[in-house]
Design a protein around this motif. Sequence first.
Motif, mmCIF file in Angstrom:
data_model
loop_
_atom_site.group_PDB
_atom_site.id
_atom_site.type_symbol
_atom_site.label_atom_id
_atom_site.label_comp_id
_atom_site.label_asym_id
_atom_site.label_seq_id
_atom_site.Cartn_x
_atom_site.Cartn_y
_atom_site.Cartn_z
ATOM 1 N N SER A 71 -23.332 -16.738 8.989
ATOM 2 C CA SER A 71 -23.120 -18.192 9.461
ATOM 3 C C SER A 71 -24.516 -18.607 10.162
ATOM 4 O O SER A 71 -24.201 -18.942 11.402
ATOM 5 N N LEU A 72 -25.434 -18.422 9.553
ATOM 6 C CA LEU A 72 -26.924 -19.045 9.973
ATOM 7 C C LEU A 72 -27.248 -20.121 9.247
ATOM 8 O O LEU A 72 -27.905 -19.946 8.317
ATOM 9 N N ASP A 73 -26.579 -21.551 9.445
ATOM 10 C CA ASP A 73 -26.896 -22.650 8.586
ATOM 11 C C ASP A 73 -28.328 -23.373 9.379
ATOM 12 O O ASP A 73 -28.121 -24.281 10.468
ATOM 13 N N MET A 74 -29.418 -23.292 8.762
ATOM 14 C CA MET A 74 -30.732 -23.653 9.541
ATOM 15 C C MET A 74 -30.795 -25.126 8.947
ATOM 16 O O MET A 74 -30.851 -25.373 7.896
ATOM 17 N N LEU A 75 -31.203 -26.056 10.176
ATOM 18 C CA LEU A 75 -31.440 -27.380 9.752
ATOM 19 C C LEU A 75 -32.806 -27.809 9.922
ATOM 20 O O LEU A 75 -33.503 -27.302 10.821
ATOM 21 N N SER A 76 -33.007 -29.025 9.448
ATOM 22 C CA SER A 76 -34.293 -29.754 9.560
ATOM 23 C C SER A 76 -33.922 -31.266 9.477
ATOM 24 O O SER A 76 -33.042 -31.577 8.848
ATOM 25 N N SER A 77 -35.073 -31.900 9.968
ATOM 26 C CA SER A 77 -34.901 -33.611 9.532
ATOM 27 C C SER A 77 -35.548 -33.779 8.255
ATOM 28 O O SER A 77 -36.120 -33.205 7.986
ATOM 29 N N ALA A 78 -34.811 -34.777 7.899
ATOM 30 C CA ALA A 78 -35.511 -35.346 6.578
ATOM 31 C C ALA A 78 -37.012 -35.570 6.653
ATOM 32 O O ALA A 78 -37.936 -35.346 5.544
ATOM 33 N N SER A 79 -37.354 -36.242 7.760
ATOM 34 C CA SER A 79 -38.908 -36.438 8.054
ATOM 35 C C SER A 79 -39.385 -35.219 8.019
ATOM 36 O O SER A 79 -40.539 -35.130 7.498
#
Length: 426
Positions: free
Chosen positions: A301-309
Amino acid sequence: MKEKKKGRVFDISTKLQRHVAFRLAYDGEAYQGFSENVGTPGDESVERILFEGLVKCRLIEKRQTCCYSRCGRTDKGVSAFGQIIALKVRSAFPLSTPVGNLPSNPNDEVPVTTTKVNKKTGEEETKTTMVKECDYIKMLNAVLPPELRVISWVPVTEEFSARFSCKSRTYRYFFPRRNLDLGAMRAGLAKIVGDHDFRNMAKMDTEHVSNFRRLIFSAEIIETMGGQGGAREGCYFQIKGQAFLWHMVRNIVKVMFFIGEGKEEPAIVDELFDVENLPGKPNYQMASDLPLVLHRCDFNSLDMLSSASNLWDVQCHLEKRWDRFKIKCLQIENGIDSISAECSVDGSSVSAWAVRKFGLSSPLSVAGLGVVPWGRALEALGRAGVTPGPHPKPPEHAKLMGRGKGLTYEEKVGQMQGKKKESSTG
């Protein structure tokens, strides 16, 4: 002359901090390994550069106070696209913000209500504003060198450890196919899957490790990773395991290359695992560091996120680097093709040379044909089982089981204890 105003001292204790995990990518060729040699002058490690960036962005005060953990310690020259670290960093939210109100998505804005006392009236005033978390990726990538990028992040619990919470690590090792017997290599590679003692395919760190058994979930060779096909076709090993010993992947790869070159049989893997009959590792050099990549680290359960930019910027950055190296490959391929098409040799002379150099039992098919293009001579050499490669004259191979052996674990421990005893009495 007016004195320059001194900058405000950064006190992170006045800021809200949150425990987050970052995913990093770096080109290992530019560094002397991932781990920082703290206090060592001229240390060119990934961690030193990374912490300089974190401090410069005022996300931390210093390494020692940010609850830092790392997933893997890659060696000099080894790259990563999925290295994970965790630490406490400064947040954009007020110190009074409840942890439950902090957003986990870097794109989310949440309302924050603050209360201040009006100095003129003495009355409390409340104000609600929309606040977004610090753009950690943009901040860090703006100050880090091009060989090191932060890709994504995610908040984690206080108990999370990038090292001990990791469930599996996946490494990839890239190589050109050349004349390797991939079928034999796959047969040998299949034998490492499962729970085995890898002391004869690793470097024994007796100071920190006493158990050399490791669990490998999967191991495979992937073909057609770009390239023109044939001898220069790209391939890679993909090895996924629960954890790895020091230099373990590079030792495994070297043994597989011995098998692929026909110098060892796949059964050599079983013999190396038999530590009762082979308690000391045979002497052989591990594979090169540069082709190895820490590709992925998996957690529950480690869903890493980033922005589209930010992902767009990282993608464009990597595309630019890819163009640079691809152009160099194309230039070299052009040189190889030009030599084949535009250079000529005397057929009889090249045949006599090949018989002397490679011990061929009969002349090449170009003997007696006069002057021929080098490409035609290469075709004749190929039919005789000889092709050019990065190692014009491979060293003669001594079978691994017949080589000298290194110290056993017990001998190394005894040696280490002896040194400690000498230093304590000296």
